[in-house]
Write a protein that holds these residues in place. Structure first.
Motif: not given
Length: 461
Positions: A60, A64, A67, A77, A115, A118-119, A121, A124, A127, A130-131
């Motif tokens: 995770v 991030y 990205y 997040l 969830s 969404t990873k 993309s 922000y 994401l 997703g969180r």
């Protein structure tokens, strides 16, 4: 890889294998074929659910950062995930008692699959969504499945003592073997095959979908209290009254929050603790070693739970004291061993001591999960099991959010010291729980009367 890590991993492997192979009749219970089929079905589903969770964990933060997000954005997040678990997850999890535990388990699968999607993309806001979904899913994972299991076990007329078999096996496989295999599989996808940091999330979604198919095809529905059409606010009120009216339930909630809060803090701290001077440490291999230690703990727990003595309320005091002492080691080594000032290089002598101590803590975690499940099955009323269990997670999530927000504000030794104190307090509360349990004879909970109680009065169970 250094010989120390290989020796630790090998030693734990030998001990776990020896414990499992040396079990005698005293360490096992005679069960029925119907129960074994039921147990194996649940353990298969639980293992698939945990695979979906363990595959995501190590990647995770890395995803991030890939990205382009900085530490501050990533921290927000993570806070959103725990905050979502506290707010939305508590509501959704509590609906399981009214709408059905099976539906809640399916909802977990759907929320976590979304969830994972969404990873893909880098946006922000996506994401963040997703969180939030992941936080809701986490609350369901740690309440709905256990609630379904306990209710279904009792509905089918199986022996109450047999529950401990399912608990210990589920933790041994789901939080041990599955965690190790998931870590290796994720490493295979990302590094060896070069599929990128999103691939573990895709694999997790696949395992969750398989588990959801098994749930929908083989599980029956069960509820908390279908006799009355209570709204959500009434459920919350009844759960709050139950916690306030029965000291054993309140103590369980406090013990769980203290231990899990310390455990989640340890998850954030072990890496900087082992590499204060940017030493090169094999994170994946150390994680696998910790999971082996957790398997050792769950193997010990299965032996303890299979016997009538010592009682779970008794031996858990020792477990909390050992876990408290193990998290004191970073403070002791900081004062007793001169810190190295050399940047990089291999793990230091104090780091080796900490690895041993942290493995002891992980063994305590392995004992904690099935033992806590056993105590919850004894003391939490069936009618609002999911609601009460999610109440327990509210202080836990508040604590983790505060730690995440202030993780750079306090020295690491202070954080470990705080966790050690919390675990010692858990031991004291556990002793209080044992004294109450020994002084009271168990009898059925009068839930109808409990709901109508406006002012909390002690209930003697």
């Amino acid at each position: 890889m250094e010989l120390f890590y290989v020796l630790m991993f090998g030693a734990l492997t030998v001990v776990v294998a020896a414990l499992e192979l040396s079990k005698t009749g005293k360490d096992r219970m005679n069960t029925s074929s119907a129960f074994n089929a039921f147990k194996n079905n649940y353990i298969l589903v639980y293992s698939l659910m945990m695979a979906g969770d363990w595959l995501q964990g190590p990647y995770v933060y890395y995803l991030y950062s890939q990205y382009g997000f900085g530490k501050g954005d990533i921290g927000q997040l993570f806070i959103a995930g725990f905050g979502s678990s506290m707010l939305f997850g508590t509501i959704v999890g509590s609906l399981a008692d009214k709408q059905g535990r099976k539906r809640a388990c399916v909802t977990y699968c759907i929320a976590y699959i979304l969830s994972c999607i969404t990873k893909h993309s880098p946006e922000y806001k996506v994401l963040m969504l997703g969180r939030i979904l992941g936080g809701i899913a986490t609350s369901l994972l740690f309440s709905a499945f256990e609630s379904w299991l306990v209710a279904e076990h009792n509905k089918r007329g199986f022996e109450q003592q047999w529950l401990s078999i399912t608990f210990s096996k589920a933790i041994f496989l789901g939080n041990g073997l599955v965690a190790i295999v998931s870590g290796l599989f994720g490493n295979l996808l990302v590094d060896t095959l070069g599929f990128g940091p999103v691939s573990p999330f895709d694999a997790a979604a696949c395992f969750l979908a398989i588990g959801m198919a098994i749930i929908m095809s083989s599980w029956s529905e069960n509820y908390g209290d279908p006799s009355e059409n209570k709204d959500l606010l009434a459920q919350f009120k009844a759960a709050a009254v139950a916690i306030a009216s029965d000291e054993k339930i309140a103590l369980l909630g406090a013990i769980q929050s203290l231990f899990e809060g310390s455990m989640y803090t340890f998850v954030f701290l072990w890496t900087p603790a082992l590499s204060p001077n940017e030493e090169e440490i094999p994170h994946g291999f150390i994680f696998a070693t910790f999971m082996l230690a957790s398997m050792l703990g769950s193997s010990i727990a299965s032996r303890l739970l299979a016997r009538s003595s010592p009682k779970v309320e008794s031996y858990m005091q020792i477990v909390f004291v050992i876990s408290s002492a193990s998290l004191l080691l970073p403070i002791l080594t900081n004062f007793l061993i001169a810190p190295s000032k050399v940047k990089g290089g291999s793990i230091s002598f104090s780091g080796c001591i900490l690895v041993v101590g942290f493995c002891a803590f992980e063994a305590c975690v392995g004992i904690f999960w099935p033992s806590m499940m056993k105590m919850r099955s004894q003391y939490i009323p069936e009618e609002a099991r999911s609601t009460i269990m999610n109440f327990f997670r509210i202080p836990l999530n508040i604590f983790v959010c505060v730690v995440l927000y202030n993780v750079d504000a306090f020295p690491m030794t202070v954080m470990f010291g705080m966790c050690s104190i919390f675990l010692f307090v858990a031991a004291v509360l556990q002793r209080r729980l044992m004294m109450i349990a020994e002084s009271q004879k168990p009898k059925p909970q009068d839930w109808t009367a409990l709901e109508r109680t406006t002012e909390a009065e002690p209930l003697h169970i």
